[in-house]
Enzyme design. Structure first.
Site, PDB file in Angstrom:
ATOM      1  CG  LEU A 181      48.771 -16.492  51.569  1.00 33.68           C
ATOM      2  CD1 LEU A 181      50.262 -16.171  51.434  1.00 33.68           C
ATOM      3  CD2 LEU A 181      48.022 -15.170  51.759  1.00 33.68           C
ATOM      4  CG  HIS A 207      42.389  -2.122  67.657  1.00 34.63           C
ATOM      5  ND1 HIS A 207      43.732  -2.409  67.546  1.00 34.63           N
ATOM      6  CD2 HIS A 207      42.198  -1.785  68.961  1.00 34.63           C
ATOM      7  CE1 HIS A 207      44.320  -2.260  68.730  1.00 34.63           C
ATOM      8  NE2 HIS A 207      43.409  -1.865  69.599  1.00 34.63           N
ATOM      9  CG  ASN A 229      46.150  -1.452  64.758  1.00 33.32           C
ATOM     10  OD1 ASN A 229      46.800  -1.232  63.739  1.00 33.32           O
ATOM     11  ND2 ASN A 229      45.557  -2.612  64.992  1.00 33.32           N
ATOM     12  CD1 TRP A 284      45.857 -13.125  77.281  1.00 34.04           C
ATOM     13  CD2 TRP A 284      43.688 -12.610  77.141  1.00 34.04           C
ATOM     14  NE1 TRP A 284      45.251 -14.049  76.448  1.00 34.04           N
ATOM     15  CE2 TRP A 284      43.914 -13.755  76.354  1.00 34.04           C
ATOM     16  CE3 TRP A 284      42.383 -12.092  77.209  1.00 34.04           C
ATOM     17  CZ2 TRP A 284      42.914 -14.398  75.630  1.00 34.04           C
ATOM     18  CZ3 TRP A 284      41.382 -12.729  76.489  1.00 34.04           C
ATOM     19  CH2 TRP A 284      41.643 -13.864  75.715  1.00 34.04           C
ATOM     20  CG  ASP A 299      53.069  -2.230  67.651  1.00 34.63           C
ATOM     21  OD1 ASP A 299      51.936  -2.084  68.165  1.00 34.63           O
ATOM     22  OD2 ASP A 299      54.126  -1.984  68.266  1.00 34.63           O
TER      23      ASP A 299
HETATM   24  C1  IPE Z   1      52.639  -7.086  69.721  1.00 32.87           C
HETATM   25  O1  IPE Z   1      52.308  -5.744  69.824  1.00 32.87           O
HETATM   26  C2  IPE Z   1      51.400  -7.916  69.567  1.00 32.87           C
HETATM   27  C3  IPE Z   1      50.606  -7.695  68.365  1.00 32.87           C
HETATM   28  C4  IPE Z   1      50.858  -6.912  67.374  1.00 32.87           C
HETATM   29  C5  IPE Z   1      49.404  -8.492  68.308  1.00 32.87           C
HETATM   30  P1  IPE Z   1      52.259  -4.984  71.220  1.00 32.87           P
HETATM   31  O2  IPE Z   1      51.956  -3.573  70.896  1.00 32.87           O
HETATM   32  O3  IPE Z   1      51.333  -5.661  72.157  1.00 32.87           O
HETATM   33  O4  IPE Z   1      53.749  -5.153  71.738  1.00 32.87           O
HETATM   34  P2  IPE Z   1      54.514  -4.467  72.969  1.00 32.87           P
HETATM   35  O5  IPE Z   1      53.791  -4.835  74.207  1.00 32.87           O
HETATM   36  O6  IPE Z   1      54.527  -2.992  72.736  1.00 32.87           O
HETATM   37  O7  IPE Z   1      55.907  -5.044  72.931  1.00 32.87           O
HETATM   38  C1  IPE Z   2      48.728  -3.524  67.446  1.00 34.89           C
HETATM   39  O1  IPE Z   2      48.524  -2.166  67.645  1.00 34.89           O
HETATM   40  C2  IPE Z   2      47.441  -4.312  67.551  1.00 34.89           C
HETATM   41  C3  IPE Z   2      47.361  -5.215  68.712  1.00 34.89           C
HETATM   42  C4  IPE Z   2      48.253  -5.369  69.633  1.00 34.89           C
HETATM   43  C5  IPE Z   2      46.147  -5.994  68.800  1.00 34.89           C
HETATM   44  P1  IPE Z   2      48.584  -1.534  69.107  1.00 34.89           P
HETATM   45  O2  IPE Z   2      47.213  -1.587  69.695  1.00 34.89           O
HETATM   46  O3  IPE Z   2      49.647  -2.198  69.916  1.00 34.89           O
HETATM   47  O4  IPE Z   2      48.974  -0.064  68.765  1.00 34.89           O
HETATM   48  P2  IPE Z   2      49.936   0.901  69.598  1.00 34.89           P
HETATM   49  O5  IPE Z   2      51.261   0.206  69.755  1.00 34.89           O
HETATM   50  O6  IPE Z   2      49.286   1.145  70.918  1.00 34.89           O
HETATM   51  O7  IPE Z   2      50.033   2.125  68.756  1.00 34.89           O
HETATM   52 MG    MG Z   3      51.607  -1.754  70.211  1.00 35.84          MG
END
Ligand code: IPE
Ligand code: IPE
Ligand code: MG
Length: 257
Positions: free
Chosen positions: A135, A41, A26, A73, A24
């Site tokens: 792995l 990303h 990105n 989504w 999380d």
């Molecule tokens: C969880 O991250 C999903 C992934 C890392 C793929 P999110 O950023 O979507 O989670 P929430 O919605 O903040 O809990």
């Molecule tokens: C996680 O990073 C990647 C995916 C959910 C695909 P985020 O896109 O959720 O990054 P933040 O939480 O908005 O910083």
């Molecule tokens: Mg996130």
């Protein structure tokens, strides 16, 4: 087999057998640089490459990465398409390297929602790398813990209806054997980057006895040292699985897994 039921829940060198990561942060990483979320990303993919390689070198057996949740989504259409595109491009580019490095790739999640081309890349990637041993890289895509448990029950019900499975009470083992992670040990170490302290519908059943590690490091900044720190934190913990601390210390005398 659930880690809680497994006497070999830690490898001899004290390393976690299975590490599961919510990658999380990105978007925030990109925003900090006044760049679009897409930039974050892309940087995230580079971090994935480093962490996969490092995990294989360290002798981790299974690495599960949350790439796209069943809730993602809900993001703006443009971001969802960008993530799909990145997913396809990355898989196309990396599968042969993963194969060369003896890494077995497996996808978990409801793939029926993905475009046919992507589904095909996933199936081919799994087939090509299925015998690799260094792995097991599990990529959770359109994954949700609720979906996983529901689809396990659906499989059990269907098998009982056709007679493939004799009617029997539903045990935790029977459920485990029908989850998308069947055949893999449960995660020993759960890592979430990006500062949030929640599970976000990741491996709800499988995390029953995982050690949790949260870090503020944003995923694109998570590197080999960050993973070493998480593993060191894991090594310093006493996993009790319901026993007392004394039982674990005197394992040879009284420990009954
Ligand atoms: C969880 O991250 C999903 C992934 C890392 C793929 P999110 O950023 O979507 O989670 P929430 O919605 O903040 O809990
Ligand atoms: C996680 O990073 C990647 C995916 C959910 C695909 P985020 O896109 O959720 O990054 P933040 O939480 O908005 O910083
Ligand atoms: Mg996130």
């Amino acid at each position: 087999m659930a880690a809680a039921d497994n006497p070999d829940f830690i490898t001899q060198n004290g390393l976690p057998r299975h590490i599961a990561i919510i990658m999380d942060g990105n978007g925030r990483w990109a925003q900090k640089r006044f760049m679009p979320r897409a930039f974050g990303h892309q940087a995230g993919v580079k971090a994935v490459r480093k962490i996969v390689e490092h995990s294989a070198n360290k002798g981790i057996e299974v690495l599960t990465l949350f790439a796209f949740s069943s809730e993602n989504w809900r993001r703006p259409k443009e971001e969802v398409s960008l993530l799909m595109k990145l997913f396809v491009e990355t898989l196309k580019r990396e599968i042969s390297t993963l194969d060369k490095n003896n890494i077995c790739v497996r996808f978990i999640g409801d793939r029926s929602a993905f475009p046919d081309t992507l589904q095909q890349i996933m199936t081919e990637g799994e087939a090509r790398t299925k015998d690799n041993k260094a792995l097991t890289l599990v990529i959770a895509a359109n994954y949700g813990g609720h979906w996983d448990i529901a689809q396990a029950f659906q499989k059990v019900v269907d098998k009982m209806a056709t007679g493939e499975l004799t009617k029997q009470p539903i045990s935790p083992l029977l459920v485990s054997e029908h989850l998308s992670t069947a055949g893999l040990p449960d995660p020993d170490l759960f890592i979430r980057t990006g500062g949030e302290q929640r599970v976000s519908n990741f491996l709800l059943w499988q995390l029953a006895y995982a050690e949790f590690y949260f870090t503020d490091t944003l995923w694109p900044d998570f590197n080999q040292n960050s993973l070493n720190e998480a593993i060191n934190s894991f090594k310093g913990r006493q996993r009790r699985f319901g026993h007392t601390g004394e039982q674990i210390l005197n394992k040879s005398a009284s420990f009954q897994p």
